[in-house]
Write a protein that holds these residues in place. Structure first.
Motif, mmCIF file in Angstrom:
data_model
loop_
_atom_site.group_PDB
_atom_site.id
_atom_site.type_symbol
_atom_site.label_atom_id
_atom_site.label_comp_id
_atom_site.label_asym_id
_atom_site.label_seq_id
_atom_site.Cartn_x
_atom_site.Cartn_y
_atom_site.Cartn_z
ATOM 1 N N VAL A 29 0.864 -1.178 0.000
ATOM 2 C CA VAL A 29 0.000 0.000 0.000
ATOM 3 C C VAL A 29 0.898 1.224 0.000
ATOM 4 C CG1 VAL A 29 -1.780 1.265 1.256
ATOM 5 C CG2 VAL A 29 -1.759 -1.237 1.338
ATOM 6 N N ARG A 30 0.655 2.105 -0.991
ATOM 7 C CA ARG A 30 1.468 3.328 -1.066
ATOM 8 C C ARG A 30 0.934 4.393 -0.135
ATOM 9 N NH1 ARG A 30 4.784 3.159 -5.494
ATOM 10 N NH2 ARG A 30 4.147 1.558 -6.978
ATOM 11 N N ARG A 31 1.825 5.318 0.205
ATOM 12 C CA ARG A 31 1.381 6.452 1.031
ATOM 13 C C ARG A 31 0.353 7.258 0.263
ATOM 14 N NH1 ARG A 31 4.900 7.468 5.509
ATOM 15 N NH2 ARG A 31 6.602 5.967 5.478
ATOM 16 N N GLY A 32 -0.648 7.720 0.942
ATOM 17 C CA GLY A 32 -1.683 8.536 0.317
ATOM 18 C C GLY A 32 -2.685 7.728 -0.490
ATOM 19 N N GLU A 33 -2.602 6.435 -0.391
ATOM 20 C CA GLU A 33 -3.474 5.572 -1.184
ATOM 21 C C GLU A 33 -4.611 5.037 -0.309
ATOM 22 O OE1 GLU A 33 -1.697 2.825 -4.428
ATOM 23 O OE2 GLU A 33 -1.756 1.647 -2.581
ATOM 24 N N ILE A 34 -5.800 4.912 -0.905
ATOM 25 C CA ILE A 34 -6.884 4.219 -0.199
ATOM 26 C C ILE A 34 -6.942 2.819 -0.778
ATOM 27 C CG2 ILE A 34 -9.333 4.135 0.322
ATOM 28 C CD1 ILE A 34 -9.472 7.093 0.151
ATOM 29 N N PRO A 154 -1.901 9.889 12.717
ATOM 30 C CA PRO A 154 -1.231 8.704 12.193
ATOM 31 C C PRO A 154 -0.890 8.878 10.715
ATOM 32 C CG PRO A 154 -3.583 8.315 12.357
ATOM 33 C CD PRO A 154 -3.337 9.662 12.957
ATOM 34 N N GLU A 155 0.115 8.136 10.262
ATOM 35 C CA GLU A 155 0.478 8.191 8.845
ATOM 36 C C GLU A 155 -0.251 7.099 8.076
ATOM 37 O OE1 GLU A 155 4.876 8.155 8.638
ATOM 38 O OE2 GLU A 155 4.687 8.711 10.756
ATOM 39 N N LEU A 156 -0.824 6.165 8.847
ATOM 40 C CA LEU A 156 -1.527 5.061 8.203
ATOM 41 C C LEU A 156 -2.762 4.739 9.027
ATOM 42 C CD1 LEU A 156 -1.750 2.445 6.392
ATOM 43 C CD2 LEU A 156 -0.252 1.343 8.053
ATOM 44 N N LEU A 157 -3.876 4.558 8.341
ATOM 45 C CA LEU A 157 -5.110 4.171 9.017
ATOM 46 C C LEU A 157 -5.457 2.740 8.619
ATOM 47 C CD1 LEU A 157 -7.680 7.096 8.688
ATOM 48 C CD2 LEU A 157 -6.710 6.163 10.792
ATOM 49 N N LEU A 158 -5.720 1.920 9.600
ATOM 50 C CA LEU A 158 -6.196 0.561 9.329
ATOM 51 C C LEU A 158 -7.638 0.510 9.811
ATOM 52 C CD1 LEU A 158 -3.105 -1.395 10.679
ATOM 53 C CD2 LEU A 158 -3.653 -0.936 8.297
ATOM 54 N N LEU A 159 -8.564 0.378 8.903
ATOM 55 C CA LEU A 159 -9.976 0.436 9.272
ATOM 56 C C LEU A 159 -10.623 -0.905 8.964
ATOM 57 C CD1 LEU A 159 -10.706 3.903 7.604
ATOM 58 C CD2 LEU A 159 -9.942 3.479 9.938
ATOM 59 N N ASP A 160 -11.100 -1.564 10.010
ATOM 60 C CA ASP A 160 -11.668 -2.900 9.836
ATOM 61 C C ASP A 160 -13.189 -2.798 9.765
ATOM 62 O OD1 ASP A 160 -11.961 -5.573 9.619
ATOM 63 O OD2 ASP A 160 -11.151 -6.083 11.602
ATOM 64 N N GLU A 161 -13.709 -2.911 8.573
ATOM 65 C CA GLU A 161 -15.153 -2.775 8.306
ATOM 66 C C GLU A 161 -15.759 -1.601 9.060
ATOM 67 O OE1 GLU A 161 -17.425 -6.337 8.465
ATOM 68 O OE2 GLU A 161 -15.796 -7.533 7.630
ATOM 69 N N PRO A 162 -15.250 -0.399 8.770
ATOM 70 C CA PRO A 162 -15.698 0.764 9.552
ATOM 71 C C PRO A 162 -17.156 1.118 9.302
ATOM 72 C CG PRO A 162 -14.352 1.459 7.698
ATOM 73 C CD PRO A 162 -14.281 -0.029 7.724
ATOM 74 N N ILE A 186 -2.119 10.531 3.904
ATOM 75 C CA ILE A 186 -2.294 9.405 4.823
ATOM 76 C C ILE A 186 -2.727 8.176 4.027
ATOM 77 C CG2 ILE A 186 -3.654 8.552 6.777
ATOM 78 C CD1 ILE A 186 -3.931 11.432 7.698
ATOM 79 N N ALA A 187 -2.056 7.066 4.290
ATOM 80 C CA ALA A 187 -2.456 5.815 3.643
ATOM 81 C C ALA A 187 -3.617 5.220 4.428
ATOM 82 C CB ALA A 187 -1.283 4.850 3.621
ATOM 83 N N VAL A 188 -4.570 4.650 3.698
ATOM 84 C CA VAL A 188 -5.738 4.070 4.356
ATOM 85 C C VAL A 188 -5.942 2.650 3.829
ATOM 86 C CG1 VAL A 188 -8.215 4.289 4.777
ATOM 87 C CG2 VAL A 188 -6.831 6.349 4.489
ATOM 88 N N LEU A 189 -5.954 1.697 4.751
ATOM 89 C CA LEU A 189 -6.332 0.343 4.369
ATOM 90 C C LEU A 189 -7.685 0.079 5.010
ATOM 91 C CD1 LEU A 189 -4.798 -2.601 3.377
ATOM 92 C CD2 LEU A 189 -5.490 -3.035 5.700
ATOM 93 N N VAL A 190 -8.673 -0.192 4.166
ATOM 94 C CA VAL A 190 -10.022 -0.302 4.692
ATOM 95 C C VAL A 190 -10.661 -1.599 4.196
ATOM 96 C CG1 VAL A 190 -10.791 1.255 2.837
ATOM 97 C CG2 VAL A 190 -12.297 0.821 4.774
ATOM 98 N N SER A 191 -11.172 -2.383 5.143
ATOM 99 C CA SER A 191 -11.855 -3.598 4.711
ATOM 100 C C SER A 191 -13.346 -3.310 4.637
ATOM 101 C CB SER A 191 -11.571 -4.751 5.672
ATOM 102 O OG SER A 191 -12.284 -4.588 6.868
#
Lengths: 311, 380
Positions: A29-34, A154-162, A186-191
């Motif tokens: 996952v790149r920075r600034g990527e959703i 944070p520089e990275l957000l991990l969102l689990d089924e938000p 901010i990088a965002v990983l979202v399930s």
């Protein structure tokens, strides 16, 4: 090079007892990527996210999160990552302000009062700061959780089924917020389980039964499977769907209310079959773009066919 | 529409079946159903003895004769007294009593036999640790009878004149620490331990399992905080609660129950703090093992039962069989009871208390290691 990635993990594996929950998952996952993380329930999404933020130790595999080793530097990672759990995990018997104060103190933030007040203003909850978090509705709880995750920049957000259980309007607002954050780098990983949300992501990964089946931007993921899709309108689509199930060139049929999506790898064979079976005046057939949902269903069926498991 | 639909056997049966299925899955509850009655039967049936025998007794003998030997032998054969040794002087006797090493000290004064033979009815002194009136009462009653028994047995022939009429010598009993034998003096200080044991273990157990049950633990774990910070941070409020509880009991003991405190209040707090820590670590260890709040409560009950029965709080410790004493010897409440009664009633000094202090420390340390081993920083 690896510094340009917010997340760069290779061959992550996790077993719980004799259940192999995550199998050789690699993702970048790149920075600034959703980055959208999709897959059915129990496919290992939560476990993968937990391994990336240092809550779980992988059995095998390696990787970095914001340049820090996920095996060794979990403290450094935790300082820079905002993790939003699947279930609301703030204290319902504390007020909104008390929850935010707790988080701010945990991260040792300077100017705590100012930050918390700022977050309350942004949330639009300044007037209700002294209300117990437990009395908030689902959508507001989710917004509070996001605000709390963002408190330490944070520089990275991990969102689990938000957005599970959140109404459509609140979901739309939430995603607008995510895009603003991503624009700030901010990088965002979202399930998620929602296809409309999947299409709002810059990149996607699809996991099923612990295996990562596809990764890339939405059009790439669609193109990678080389499916041709036709859309059929008419009466008794259920009967038509049954009739087409094992016909030549048909790999899958998916009913979307008033239309039936018929997809197949071999476009020519599929077109011939459709002309024979659904060529009557009762049906209207048109070629259409293969959608993400068609592809995900296809991937899941392929994978469960291989492993012999039921979808 | 019908407002009520009569009793249906199949619906009722489905309810019964569901309940049994759930009960079978819940191992801890199942364990309690079996375990509690067995534990209670064993503890109440075998461990508790309100007529304790074989109580440790030391002898200070300034006069060695056939009579004194005979008297000591008679004490032993009464089964109430186990002669564990002889002591040089009264001071050594007091210190053995203070430390709780012996329950009784038999003091045979110099010239006892001579005076006995002259028919002067000499006195023989038994000093008793009467902290727990129940533990020593029966033995002291038995000791009173011994003079007559010995007289009847040994004083025959030319000495038979001594056997008739009055007892040939007097057994003078000196009840130390609780001379009036007031049960309250023993029970109230003991209650401090029982109350702390119950609330400290339960509250910490619930506090941590609650975080896990509600999912908030995952949130804490995702923050840059160490397990040590989480644990100790969670404990501080409960230590404060423990101190408040101690204060309430002490005030009640002083003004409501009029139990005098022979030792210093500072030492009471010190001992209580040590005991609070021991119980808090037990609470943490349990919460690491329990999956939810209900299990934490059940485990607390399991822990509380032997503590209250085998610690010497309710029933005399010396009266229990060896195996029960062995179990009692690993329970923190046993040591705390000795500490608090030592301070309250005996005005024990640090060196008297030390034999009961270090086991508490060792206990705390061991349980702490167990708790930290089981406390999962990561979720796996």
């Amino acid at each position: 090079m690896s510094d340009s990635y917010a997340i760069d993990v290779r061959s992550l594996n996790k077993r719980f007892g004799d259940k192999h929950v995550v199998k050789n998952v690699s993702l970048q996952v790149r920075r600034g990527e959703i980055f959208g993380f999709l897959g059915p329930n129990g496919s290992g999404k939560t476990t993968t996210i937990r391994m990336m933020c240092g809550l779980l130790t992988p059995d095998a595999g390696s990787g970095t999160c914001l340049g820090y080793d996920i095996l060794r530097d979990s403290v450094q990672i935790k300082r820079r990552v905002g993790y939003m759990t699947q279930r609301f995990s703030f204290w319902e018997d504390l007020t909104i302000r008390e929850n935010l104060d707790f988080v701010a103190r945990m991260y040792g933030l300077g100017d705590r009062r100012k930050r918390v007040n700022g977050a309350l203003e942004d949330l639009g909850l300044a007037a209700r700061a002294n209300q117990l978090a437990g009395t908030l509705s689902g959508g507001w709880k989710q917004r509070l959780a996001l605000a709390a995750c963002l408190l330490h920049d944070p520089e990275l957000l991990l969102l689990d089924e938000p957005t599970a259980g959140v109404d459509p309007a609140a979901r739309r607002d939430f995603w607008e917020e995510l895009h603003l954050l991503s624009a700030r780098g901010i990088a965002v990983l979202v399930s998620t389980h929602y296809m409309d949300e999947a299409e709002r992501c810059h990149k996607l990964a699809y996991v099923f039964d612990g295996n990562l089946l596809a990764q890339g931007a939405a059009p790439e993921v669609v193109a990678s499977q080389g499916l041709s899709t036709w859309q059929v309108y008419g009466e008794n689509l259920v009967g038509l769907s049954e009739a087409l199930k094992n016909a030549s060139g048909v790999d899958q049929t998916v009913l979307f209310g008033t239309r039936l999506h018929v997809s197949g790898k071999d476009g020519a064979a599929l077109e011939r079959t459709l002309a024979q079976t659904a060529g009557s005046a009762a049906f209207r057939i048109e070629k259409t773009e293969t959608g993400l949902e068609d592809v995900f269903i296809y991937l899941m069926k392929q994978a469960s066919g291989k492993t012999g498991g039921a979808p | 529409m019908k407002t009520s639909n009569g009793f249906s056997l199949s619906r009722w049966w489905s309810m019964v079946l569901k309940e049994f299925l759930q009960l079978r899955r819940d191992r801890l509850t199942f364990g309690m159903i079996i375990g509690i009655p067995i534990a209670q039967l064993v503890l109440f049936g075998f461990a508790i003895n309100n007529d304790p025998r074989h109580l440790a007794t030391a002898v200070i003998s300034a006069d060695h004769s056939e009579f004194t030997r005979s008297f000591v032998a008679a004490m032993e054969s009464s089964e109430y007294f186990d002669i564990v040794g002889t002591l040089p002087d009264e001071e050594a006797g007091r210190s053995a009593l203070a430390s709780g090493n012996v329950q009784f000290v038999v003091n045979i004064p110099a010239g006892f036999t001579g005076r006995l033979l002259r028919g002067e009815r000499p006195a023989l002194l038994i000093e008793a640790d009467a902290t727990d009136p129940a533990a020593t009462g029966m033995a002291l009653a038995a000791a009173g009878q011994l003079a007559r028994t010995v007289a009847a047995k040994d004083m025959t022939g030319t000495l038979s004149f001594l056997a008739g009429g009055q007892d040939p010598f007097e057994v003078r009993v000196h009840r130390l620490y609780n001379p009036e034998g007031i049960t309250r003096y023993n029970i109230i200080p003991g209650l401090i331990g029982v109350i702390l044991c119950m609330t400290m273990v339960l509250m910490t157990g619930l506090a941590i399992t609650r975080e896990r049950e509600r999912g908030t633990m995952e949130n804490i774990l995702a923050m840059p905080v160490s397990p040590f910070e989480v644990m100790t941070g969670k404990l501080i409020p409960y230590i404060a609660i423990g101190l408040i509880q101690i204060t309430i009991i002490l005030v009640a003991a002083r003004f409501l129950f009029r139990v005098p405190c022979a030792g210093s209040i500072g030492m009471v707090y010190g001992a209580a703090l040590l005991f609070v820590l021991a119980n808090l670590t037990v609470g943490i260890a349990m919460s690491s093992l329990a999956r939810n709040q209900l299990q934490a409560m059940q485990m607390t009950l399991f822990y509380f039962l032997p503590n209250i029965i085998l610690s010497g709080f309710m029933f005399p410790f010396q009266g229990m069989p060896k195996w029960a004493q062995a179990v009692g010897n690993v329970l923190p409440l046993t040591y705390f009871n000795r500490l608090i009664r030592g301070i309250f009633l005996k005005d024990n000094l640090f060196q008297d208390l030390w034999p009961n202090i270090w086991p508490l420390m060792v206990f705390t340390l061991i349980v702490m290691v167990i708790a930290l081993t089981f406390y999962r920083r990561t979720l796996d």
